[in-house]
Motif scaffolding. Structure first.
Motif, PDB file in Angstrom:
ATOM      1  N   LEU A  82      -6.446 -12.280 -44.909  1.00  7.93           N
ATOM      2  CA  LEU A  82      -5.849 -11.376 -43.935  1.00  7.93           C
ATOM      3  C   LEU A  82      -6.858 -11.024 -42.847  1.00  7.93           C
ATOM      4  O   LEU A  82      -6.511 -10.959 -41.657  1.00  7.93           O
ATOM      5  N   ILE A  83      -8.100 -10.793 -43.238  1.00  4.44           N
ATOM      6  CA  ILE A  83      -9.149 -10.495 -42.250  1.00  4.44           C
ATOM      7  C   ILE A  83      -9.296 -11.667 -41.286  1.00  4.44           C
ATOM      8  O   ILE A  83      -9.407 -11.489 -40.065  1.00  4.44           O
ATOM      9  N   ILE A 430     -14.231 -18.231 -19.179  1.00  2.76           N
ATOM     10  CA  ILE A 430     -15.295 -19.081 -19.728  1.00  2.76           C
ATOM     11  C   ILE A 430     -15.947 -18.405 -20.930  1.00  2.76           C
ATOM     12  O   ILE A 430     -16.202 -19.044 -21.957  1.00  2.76           O
ATOM     13  N   ALA A 431     -16.198 -17.104 -20.814  1.00  3.51           N
ATOM     14  CA  ALA A 431     -16.815 -16.368 -21.920  1.00  3.51           C
ATOM     15  C   ALA A 431     -15.922 -16.410 -23.156  1.00  3.51           C
ATOM     16  O   ALA A 431     -16.396 -16.627 -24.280  1.00  3.51           O
ATOM     17  N   ALA A 432     -14.609 -16.223 -22.966  1.00  6.12           N
ATOM     18  CA  ALA A 432     -13.683 -16.250 -24.091  1.00  6.12           C
ATOM     19  C   ALA A 432     -13.661 -17.632 -24.748  1.00  6.12           C
ATOM     20  O   ALA A 432     -13.621 -17.749 -25.977  1.00  6.12           O
ATOM     21  N   SER A 433     -13.712 -18.683 -23.932  1.00  7.51           N
ATOM     22  CA  SER A 433     -13.708 -20.048 -24.477  1.00  7.51           C
ATOM     23  C   SER A 433     -14.969 -20.313 -25.292  1.00  7.51           C
ATOM     24  O   SER A 433     -14.916 -20.936 -26.360  1.00  7.51           O
ATOM     25  N   ILE A 434     -16.115 -19.841 -24.783  1.00  5.61           N
ATOM     26  CA  ILE A 434     -17.384 -20.040 -25.492  1.00  5.61           C
ATOM     27  C   ILE A 434     -17.384 -19.302 -26.824  1.00  5.61           C
ATOM     28  O   ILE A 434     -17.829 -19.824 -27.847  1.00  5.61           O
ATOM     29  N   ILE A 435     -16.860 -18.082 -26.830  1.00  4.86           N
ATOM     30  CA  ILE A 435     -16.810 -17.288 -28.067  1.00  4.86           C
ATOM     31  C   ILE A 435     -15.951 -17.990 -29.111  1.00  4.86           C
ATOM     32  O   ILE A 435     -16.330 -18.114 -30.278  1.00  4.86           O
ATOM     33  N   MET A 436     -14.766 -18.479 -28.686  1.00  2.00           N
ATOM     34  CA  MET A 436     -13.879 -19.158 -29.625  1.00  2.00           C
ATOM     35  C   MET A 436     -14.536 -20.425 -30.167  1.00  2.00           C
ATOM     36  O   MET A 436     -14.465 -20.714 -31.371  1.00  2.00           O
ATOM     37  N   ALA A 437     -15.190 -21.179 -29.292  1.00  2.00           N
ATOM     38  CA  ALA A 437     -15.869 -22.409 -29.716  1.00  2.00           C
ATOM     39  C   ALA A 437     -16.982 -22.099 -30.713  1.00  2.00           C
ATOM     40  O   ALA A 437     -17.194 -22.831 -31.695  1.00  2.00           O
ATOM     41  N   ALA A 438     -17.708 -20.999 -30.474  1.00  2.00           N
ATOM     42  CA  ALA A 438     -18.801 -20.617 -31.370  1.00  2.00           C
ATOM     43  C   ALA A 438     -18.279 -20.233 -32.749  1.00  2.00           C
ATOM     44  O   ALA A 438     -18.868 -20.591 -33.778  1.00  2.00           O
ATOM     45  N   VAL A 439     -17.159 -19.503 -32.781  1.00  2.00           N
ATOM     46  CA  VAL A 439     -16.561 -19.112 -34.062  1.00  2.00           C
ATOM     47  C   VAL A 439     -16.153 -20.348 -34.858  1.00  2.00           C
ATOM     48  O   VAL A 439     -16.429 -20.463 -36.056  1.00  2.00           O
ATOM     49  N   VAL A 440     -15.510 -21.290 -34.187  1.00  2.00           N
ATOM     50  CA  VAL A 440     -15.084 -22.522 -34.858  1.00  2.00           C
ATOM     51  C   VAL A 440     -16.300 -23.298 -35.360  1.00  2.00           C
ATOM     52  O   VAL A 440     -16.301 -23.818 -36.486  1.00  2.00           O
ATOM     53  N   LEU A 448     -21.306 -19.747 -41.637  1.00  2.00           N
ATOM     54  CA  LEU A 448     -20.759 -18.455 -42.038  1.00  2.00           C
ATOM     55  C   LEU A 448     -19.345 -18.650 -42.567  1.00  2.00           C
ATOM     56  O   LEU A 448     -18.644 -19.573 -42.131  1.00  2.00           O
ATOM     57  N   PRO A 449     -18.892 -17.795 -43.474  1.00  2.00           N
ATOM     58  CA  PRO A 449     -17.478 -17.824 -43.862  1.00  2.00           C
ATOM     59  C   PRO A 449     -16.613 -17.542 -42.640  1.00  2.00           C
ATOM     60  O   PRO A 449     -17.012 -16.777 -41.741  1.00  2.00           O
ATOM     61  N   ILE A 450     -15.422 -18.119 -42.597  1.00  2.00           N
ATOM     62  CA  ILE A 450     -14.559 -17.984 -41.430  1.00  2.00           C
ATOM     63  C   ILE A 450     -14.213 -16.522 -41.143  1.00  2.00           C
ATOM     64  O   ILE A 450     -14.113 -16.119 -39.984  1.00  2.00           O
ATOM     65  N   ALA A 451     -14.057 -15.705 -42.180  1.00  2.00           N
ATOM     66  CA  ALA A 451     -13.707 -14.292 -41.961  1.00  2.00           C
ATOM     67  C   ALA A 451     -14.817 -13.571 -41.216  1.00  2.00           C
ATOM     68  O   ALA A 451     -14.560 -12.800 -40.283  1.00  2.00           O
ATOM     69  N   ILE A 452     -16.072 -13.823 -41.616  1.00  2.00           N
ATOM     70  CA  ILE A 452     -17.210 -13.183 -40.944  1.00  2.00           C
ATOM     71  C   ILE A 452     -17.349 -13.711 -39.524  1.00  2.00           C
ATOM     72  O   ILE A 452     -17.570 -12.943 -38.577  1.00  2.00           O
ATOM     73  N   ALA A 453     -17.220 -15.022 -39.353  1.00  2.00           N
ATOM     74  CA  ALA A 453     -17.336 -15.614 -38.022  1.00  2.00           C
ATOM     75  C   ALA A 453     -16.263 -15.060 -37.081  1.00  2.00           C
ATOM     76  O   ALA A 453     -16.536 -14.776 -35.907  1.00  2.00           O
ATOM     77  N   ALA A 454     -15.038 -14.895 -37.603  1.00  4.99           N
ATOM     78  CA  ALA A 454     -13.957 -14.362 -36.774  1.00  4.99           C
ATOM     79  C   ALA A 454     -14.242 -12.929 -36.345  1.00  4.99           C
ATOM     80  O   ALA A 454     -13.998 -12.552 -35.191  1.00  4.99           O
ATOM     81  N   MET A 455     -14.762 -12.108 -37.257  1.00  4.18           N
ATOM     82  CA  MET A 455     -15.078 -10.726 -36.907  1.00  4.18           C
ATOM     83  C   MET A 455     -16.217 -10.649 -35.882  1.00  4.18           C
ATOM     84  O   MET A 455     -16.199  -9.803 -34.991  1.00  4.18           O
ATOM     85  N   ILE A 456     -17.191 -11.542 -36.007  1.00  6.08           N
ATOM     86  CA  ILE A 456     -18.256 -11.601 -35.003  1.00  6.08           C
ATOM     87  C   ILE A 456     -17.658 -11.974 -33.647  1.00  6.08           C
ATOM     88  O   ILE A 456     -18.036 -11.423 -32.603  1.00  6.08           O
TER      89      ILE A 456
END
Length: 621
Positions: A82-83, A430-440, A448-456
């Protein structure tokens, strides 16, 4: 207080204990309710979260000497799945909010004018690729009006030939990653609870890619030919048609005239819905009805017709909240007024609200002079445009200065369909795209676990001002949250009660002589057929524990059967109600139920065969 009743303990039938029987009956009832589709999904999920804990509280149940805690059915609210889902919903809306997806979407749609066949292939590929990381619905909502506009001439490819293939390509992409849909995350979460190792983001992407290759070729080359006879959006729908109000001006050509005189002046195209006098009174549409100043004609016509009526009848287009004059008075002298079309995206503050409650005129300096609902051209409604609930996919006809209309898009009110007034790339895209790419990247490399990466990622969106705190509230879906928690609770109830164990044993005995590959393929087939009529997540909650236990009884890798359920719950091609985006394209292109069955059946078979083969090959079954 705990009643301590054990009335269910003495009940047994066919290996099922009393609790298992009760859970199975309740599950069947839930499926029936989902099929009937008379209650909101969140309401059904709330009923699950009330009934299951209450059942195990009033009638305590022990497994291996340990009493099942009724509160454990609420553990889904703190579950990593859920997180992860909430974090990804926020990140996905951040991309929509900042306009990061718009340049690519518009470029692809624009190619339809130059190289339509190649453009359609690119739309399918990019749509499938994007939906693996972003929720399917925003992708489809953005592409529908763009493709309709790009295929307006229809010389080679009509809108109806492009919309269904695009939608199906997006659905294929959604099954390719562990974060592609909430259904994927639910299946993986239940699998982890049952002892399987977590799947990485792209762990099963190669299997989907192999199956998707012939599927995308089919959608590109064959499906458009099968849809050639579908009329698609009417010329009026493609313009499109809006409900709007014309106000009779004092001393104008229409002031004091009878309705038959006004209709004669306007011509045959005028579609008059109502005549309003004051806030509550409606005039009867008699030819002899005399109109006076401030009466309002409620019309349903194209933009061109509405503007022509305004000039010919010497009336004024009335805004949804204020008159257009009220908006114009706030515009700098000399500013040119323009009319534009604005589609409501999931990130818009208008979604689920009214124009009046949001205060569009005051906040953005624009007037909403027309409304077209996404579901269909609406019938006459008793309330004003200002008081109609706006849904995702609705199109507003707005009027104001170029600066104010650009400001409305920058403020995430919606996506402008008029290309000449679109901001090519907003400052934070551009900033939003970079953040999403970094999380993936962090999740894909298992840094990192996906839940932690998503919260970051969410924190980064806030820190860089790609989103604000109110945007987060708009990004989260109560329906999705309750679906996840209720699905986990239902799966847990079937597990702890022993219902899944007995069913899996029985199925294992029945299929003991069958090749496990056919058992796995049959499981995927059943899930695929089921998901076209009931909630994907409900099917996943039932099918995942059953599939994993069945695999263990057969002595094959349970991961293969878990993915069989996951893939099956994403094969939503056969019916319009299979997935919400199916309904969106159905209404946009005027598809029939039979069109989905005719085009979706070959696609269903292609994906089913390809995925079944890929799973058997991958896990050595």
């Amino acid at each position: 207080m705990n009643f301590g009743l054990h009335a269910l303990d003495g009940i047994a039938f066919g290996g099922f204990n009393g609790h298992a029987i009760a859970v199975l009956i309740f599950t069947a009832l839930i499926f029936y309710v989902f099929i009937r589709d008379r209650f909101h999904i969140a309401t059904v999920c709330l009923a699950i979260l009330v009934t299951l804990p209450l059942l195990f509280y009033i009638f305590p149940f022990s497994t291996n000497g340990i009493v099942v805690d009724p509160l454990s059915f609420y553990a889904g609210f703190s579950h990593p799945a859920l997180i992860t889902i909430c974090g990804l919903m926020i990140l996905g809306q951040g991309l929509v909010l900042t306009g990061a997806l718009e340049p690519a979407a518009r470029w692809l749609a624009g190619m339809m004018h130059r190289r339509p066949k190649m453009a359609l292939l690119l739309v399918l590929i990019v749509g499938a690729s994007t939906s693996g990381l972003i929720n399917d619905t925003p992708v489809v909502v953005i592409l529908i009006p763009l493709l309709i506009a790009a295929t307006r001439n229809g010389k080679i490819i009509k809108a109806a030939q492009a919309l269904m293939p695009m939608n199906f390509a997006v659905l294929i992409g959604g099954m390719a990653t562990s974060i592609g849909t909430s259904t994927n995350l639910i299946v993986i979460a239940i699998a982890v609870e049952m002892g399987l190792a977590p799947f990485g983001i792209f762990d099963f992407s190669p299997i989907v890619a192999v199956a998707a290759t012939p599927a995308l070729i089919y959608l590109w080359w064959i499906a458009p030919k099968m849809l050639k006879s579908v009329p698609g959006p009417s010329e009026d729908s493609m313009q499109p048609i809006y409900i709007a109000e014309l106000s009779i001006t004092a001393g104008g050509r229409s002031d004091g005239k009878e309705l038959r005189e006004i209709m004669k002046l306007a011509g045959e195209n005028m579609q008059l819905l109502r005549i309003k006098r004051g806030e509550k009174q409606d005039l009867v549409k008699l030819p002899t009805s005399k109109l006076v100043a401030d009466d309002r004609l409620v019309l349903q016509n194209t933009i061109e017709d509405l503007k022509r009526f305004e000039a010919v009848l010497q009336c004024k287009m009335r805004g949804a909240t204020n008159s257009v004059d009220a908006v114009v008075s706030g515009i700098e002298s000399g500013s040119k007024l323009i009319v534009a079309q604005l589609i409501v995206t999931p990130a818009s503050e208008l979604a689920g609200q009214t124009v009046r409650s949001v205060g569009v005129a005051k906040s953005y300096g624009i007037s909403v002079i027309g409304l077209r609902h996404a579901e269909s051209i609406p019938n006459l409604q008793r309330n004003n445009i200002a008081d109609q609930i706006i849904a995702v996919g609705d199109i507003l006809l707005v009027q104001g200065s170029e600066a104010s209309i650009k400001s409305a898009q920058a403020g995430a009110l919606g996506l402008l369909l008029d290309g000449q007034y679109v901001i090519p790339r907003q400052a934070k895209a551009i900033a939003a795209s970079i953040i999403m790419a970094a999380v993936v990247a962090l999740a894909a490399t298992k840094t990192l676990p996906i839940a932690i990466a998503a919260m970051i990622g969410v924190a980064a969106m806030i820190a860089t001002r790609c989103m604000n705190w109110s945007d987060l509230g708009h990004a989260l879906s109560t329906k999705v949250v309750f679906l996840v928690v209720a699905s986990l609770a239902l799966g847990q109830a079937m597990l702890v009660s022993g219902a899944i164990d007995v069913i899996a044993n029985d199925l294992a005995e029945i299929t003991v002589s069958m090749d496990p590959r056919w058992v796995m393929a049959t499981l995927m087939l059943v899930m695929g057929l089921m998901t076209n009529f009931v909630s994907n997540n409900a099917a996943a909650a039932i099918g995942t524990p059953l599939g994993i236990e069945l695999a263990r009884r057969l002595g094959v890798p349970p991961e293969a059967f878990a993915l069989a359920v996951l893939f099956g719950c994403n094969l939503c091609y056969l019916t319009p109600m299979g997935y919400q985006t199916n309904l969106l394209v159905m209404n946009a292109a005027r598809y029939r139920f039979s069109d989905f069955l005719r085009v979706g059946t070959p696609l269903f078979i292609i994906m089913w065969v390809g995925l079944s083969y890929g799973l058997a090959k991958r896990y050595g079954i």
